[in-house]
Motif scaffolding. Sequence first.
Motif, short mmCIF file in Angstrom:
data_model
loop_
_atom_site.label_atom_id
_atom_site.label_comp_id
_atom_site.label_asym_id
_atom_site.label_seq_id
_atom_site.Cartn_x
_atom_site.Cartn_y
_atom_site.Cartn_z
N ILE A 87 -36.48 43.53 12.40
CA ILE A 87 -36.10 44.21 11.17
C ILE A 87 -34.76 43.65 10.70
CG2 ILE A 87 -35.51 46.41 10.08
CD1 ILE A 87 -37.23 47.82 12.10
N THR B 196 -32.01 43.11 2.34
CA THR B 196 -32.65 42.28 3.35
C THR B 196 -31.93 40.95 3.47
OG1 THR B 196 -34.75 43.24 2.65
CG2 THR B 196 -34.87 41.30 4.07
N PRO C 133 -40.59 45.51 6.46
CA PRO C 133 -39.21 45.34 6.89
C PRO C 133 -38.95 44.04 7.63
CG PRO C 133 -40.35 46.82 8.39
CD PRO C 133 -41.33 46.48 7.29
N ASN C 134 -39.99 43.29 7.98
CA ASN C 134 -39.82 42.04 8.73
C ASN C 134 -40.06 40.87 7.79
OD1 ASN C 134 -39.95 39.81 10.33
ND2 ASN C 134 -41.70 40.49 11.56
N SER D 225 -33.93 42.34 16.91
CA SER D 225 -35.03 43.06 16.27
C SER D 225 -35.62 42.16 15.20
CB SER D 225 -34.52 44.36 15.61
OG SER D 225 -35.54 44.97 14.84
N ARG E 17 -37.21 53.35 15.68
CA ARG E 17 -37.00 51.89 15.59
C ARG E 17 -36.00 51.62 14.48
NH1 ARG E 17 -40.80 47.94 12.94
NH2 ARG E 17 -40.36 45.89 13.82
N GLY F 44 -33.10 49.07 12.34
CA GLY F 44 -32.71 47.72 11.96
C GLY F 44 -31.26 47.50 12.35
N ASP G 224 -45.43 50.61 7.33
CA ASP G 224 -44.25 49.81 7.69
C ASP G 224 -42.99 50.67 7.79
OD1 ASP G 224 -45.67 47.47 7.87
OD2 ASP G 224 -45.27 46.86 5.82
N TYR G 225 -42.87 51.68 6.93
CA TYR G 225 -41.65 52.48 6.88
C TYR G 225 -41.84 53.94 7.29
CZ TYR G 225 -39.53 48.58 4.34
OH TYR G 225 -39.04 47.35 3.99
N GLN H 135 -32.91 44.60 7.70
CA GLN H 135 -32.66 45.40 6.50
C GLN H 135 -31.69 46.53 6.80
OE1 GLN H 135 -36.70 46.61 5.45
NE2 GLN H 135 -36.82 44.98 3.92
#
Length: 616
Positions: A94, A111, A556-557, A92, A174, A176, A220-221, A96
Amino acid sequence: MTAELVDLFADHGLAANPSYIADFDRCQPAEAISKHREPWHWTMMPFSTDDFSGVMLAAGPESVAPQITYPLDLQGWHAISFGIHPTSHTESDIAQFLVKLTTDKAFSILTWQLPSGHLSLGQQRSDAPRTDGHYKRTILEEIYWKTADLTDQQIVFRQLAIRIGPGDRLGAIRCGPIRIACIKLVPLSDREVERLQADRDDVDNRRVYAFNDIGGMLQDYRPTTAEEICRHIEPYRDSDFSRIYWEMGGGDVMSYPTDIAHTMGDLAAPDYPRTYDRLNIESWNSLREQGIDQYQVALEYAHEIGLEFHACYRAGAWTYPTVMFGRRHGFYRAHAELQCVSKDGESIPRISYAHRETQDFVLSLFREVVTKYDVDGVCMMYNRRPPYLCYEAPLVEGFREAHGEDPRELADDDPRWLQFRAAALTDFMRRLRAEVDAAASNAGRDKRLNITAFVLGREADNFLYGMDVATWAEEGLIDTLVPYSPAPLAMPTASDTWSDPSEIEPFVAAVRDTPCRLAVNLMPYHMSPAQYRRMAAMLYQAGSEDLFCWSSGSGPNIHSPRVGRANYWPSWTALRRLGHYDEIRSWIDAGEPNLEPPVIPLRTLDDWNMDYVAPG
């Protein structure tokens, strides 16, 4: 470092030896963990290093693992870090996970850095830390979280999960992926606790400011609870940050419930050019349906942890290209006569501040937000992006009357024309000062609100686009001046960083002998801890009184340009203490000791000998 000045970077200044907790099979509830991969569960994975072994806690990108708690059973203050086995791009983008102590009101978002691909020949010959995928599979990386009193506390873990579709079907959420191997704890002595608390009480070091891109946070979240909003403020607790700038909106689309303009909920469409746009609107609508005002939630939590809360406005965000949502309704669509006009007479996709109607509308928004919310200040974000006035009729006719010439027949940088045009934006700033002062007074405030101007990073560019920052500071129209970076139009280019002290001298001169404070924006977004310290030292020495962090909290990326900085990956450990100039200076004088986080070589993971790479 001297005995009097101890570097409190992560747990570096502590005398005790660390202990490592790695028995995650003790987590509760027991039914949430499994020896085998199962959806809605954490997986236990045995591992070993040279110094300790244990059971790793793992979850995959589609696990949707539930909240789980580790029973600490400890007393006293400890520095807390986590050893994680880094995930990869193939799992992924992500990188985090969420963690909190039982009494914390909000989770922290931790992160790590995703592997950068295969190791190049250049990297093989470099002394830089390795980030290639094959290497990262063989190590545990340490992430420092915080230092806290663990008496009667437990640690709560949660997988970061972002809903992107309805229901519980595969792919609707989705996640992490995460593999937590150990909790590293370093106990503090009574003297070290006293030193830490005295350091936190020293407000003189709190001179760093953060900006939160509200659209980025929502899309994003996709937060749908008040706690999820607070997660994006929690990192600033006990840090050198004293202000958070929270976006109130741009153009005529606001990120708070407005009675004057539009909100994000008004942007719903049957089809979206980007998934992010849909998630943004779904998040906004979910919060509003529950009666949650994200702006009020953020403001209250900021004040609770000791941050000032400043409302900021994107001056040019009236419309966007079709491929970027194509927002062309409301004020922009209804007022074609207020659009900026080029030298050749063509319409430009901006609304001009040369028109009184534009100014009146924007001022009404500031009046509304100051009346509705207990903000500590407001900010005009002129850095994203000009022009804000060009060759509109009021300007052309006014210049012709004053000088007897048509400005469209002059050079673009004719100083008479630039000075005349800048006067229009200065007039708006005078009106903003008066409007904000009056609104604060009417709301019963006993303290004058701070006004910040966020501008471009080159003096000539600011003046070309009508921003006479020296006059704004001299007249007391602004209290804080933030130059973005030397990059043209604040675009992400190779010049998107401060490379020489002379670059900020025009801004130092602009605020000299005025009450206005200079807070230079730290760019680029992503720097190592050492680079952040060097940059801060250079800017302080050059005359910046404070520091600013654009886009401090979203994404998150970590390989995306949208990534936030306040998410605890290695650079945050330095960034959270960048107000400590004496600490930075002492580190430089000591020869810049290593600030990179420790790594622990893995020997085995589950049944795999880590001396052998996976078959390709």
